[in-house]
Design a protein around this motif. Structure first.
Motif, short mmCIF file in Angstrom:
data_model
loop_
_atom_site.label_atom_id
_atom_site.label_comp_id
_atom_site.label_asym_id
_atom_site.label_seq_id
_atom_site.Cartn_x
_atom_site.Cartn_y
_atom_site.Cartn_z
N ARG A 122 -7.32 1.71 1.25
CA ARG A 122 -7.47 0.91 2.47
C ARG A 122 -8.90 0.99 3.00
O ARG A 122 -9.49 -0.02 3.39
CB ARG A 122 -6.51 1.40 3.54
CG ARG A 122 -5.08 1.02 3.33
CD ARG A 122 -4.26 1.62 4.47
NE ARG A 122 -2.88 1.74 4.12
CZ ARG A 122 -1.92 0.96 4.61
NH1 ARG A 122 -2.23 0.01 5.45
NH2 ARG A 122 -0.68 1.13 4.24
N ARG A 123 -9.45 2.20 3.04
CA ARG A 123 -10.81 2.36 3.55
C ARG A 123 -11.82 1.64 2.65
O ARG A 123 -12.77 1.01 3.14
CB ARG A 123 -11.16 3.84 3.67
CG ARG A 123 -10.50 4.52 4.85
CD ARG A 123 -11.08 5.89 5.10
NE ARG A 123 -11.06 6.76 3.95
CZ ARG A 123 -10.10 7.65 3.68
NH1 ARG A 123 -9.08 7.78 4.50
NH2 ARG A 123 -10.16 8.41 2.61
N ALA B 232 -11.58 -2.10 3.20
CA ALA B 232 -12.08 -2.48 4.53
C ALA B 232 -13.60 -2.55 4.55
O ALA B 232 -14.18 -3.32 5.33
CB ALA B 232 -11.59 -1.48 5.57
N TYR C 222 0.82 -1.21 0.00
CA TYR C 222 0.00 0.00 0.00
C TYR C 222 0.85 1.25 0.00
O TYR C 222 0.54 2.24 -0.66
CB TYR C 222 -0.92 0.03 1.23
CG TYR C 222 -2.04 -0.96 1.20
CD1 TYR C 222 -3.01 -0.90 0.22
CD2 TYR C 222 -2.14 -1.93 2.16
CE1 TYR C 222 -4.05 -1.80 0.19
CE2 TYR C 222 -3.18 -2.84 2.15
CZ TYR C 222 -4.13 -2.76 1.16
OH TYR C 222 -5.16 -3.65 1.14
N GLU D 37 -3.37 5.93 -1.02
CA GLU D 37 -3.32 4.60 -0.39
C GLU D 37 -4.33 4.49 0.74
O GLU D 37 -4.94 3.44 0.94
CB GLU D 37 -1.93 4.31 0.14
CG GLU D 37 -1.51 5.25 1.25
CD GLU D 37 -0.16 4.93 1.82
OE1 GLU D 37 -0.10 4.08 2.73
OE2 GLU D 37 0.81 5.54 1.39
N GLU D 38 -4.55 5.56 1.47
CA GLU D 38 -5.51 5.51 2.58
C GLU D 38 -6.94 5.36 2.06
O GLU D 38 -7.75 4.65 2.66
CB GLU D 38 -5.37 6.76 3.44
CG GLU D 38 -6.11 6.67 4.75
CD GLU D 38 -5.71 5.47 5.59
OE1 GLU D 38 -6.61 4.88 6.21
OE2 GLU D 38 -4.53 5.09 5.61
#
Length: 78
Positions: A40-41, A44, A12, A36-37
């Motif tokens: 990730r969210r 998830a 990531y 990248e965040e």
């Protein structure tokens, strides 16, 4: 995510490099590249069983149909 994978990134954190690549973004006709965040969210929030039910048949038909699953025992991995 696909753009990062095609660029050879496997983590990531490496997506930060892709996130700032304005030339690639414009040449592919993209208006923006997610961080990248954000990725990730988004991952998830995905339902694992639903993703597996969608992805498994496609992967199995591809790998079994092309013969990539055959193992060559004469190749020695280093």
């Amino acid at each position: 995510m696909l753009f990062a994978i095609l660029a050879g990134h496997r983590r990531y954190a490496y997506m930060t490099v892709v996130h700032g690549d304005q030339v690639a973004m414009k040449s592919l006709g993209m208006s923006k590249i997610f961080s990248e965040e954000s990725l990730r969210r988004a991952l998830a929030r995905m339902d694992e069983q639903a993703v597996q039910a969608w992805l498994r048949p496609a992967l199995m038909s591809h790998w079994i149909g092309t013969g990539y699953w055959n193992i060559d025992a004469s190749v020695k991995p280093l």
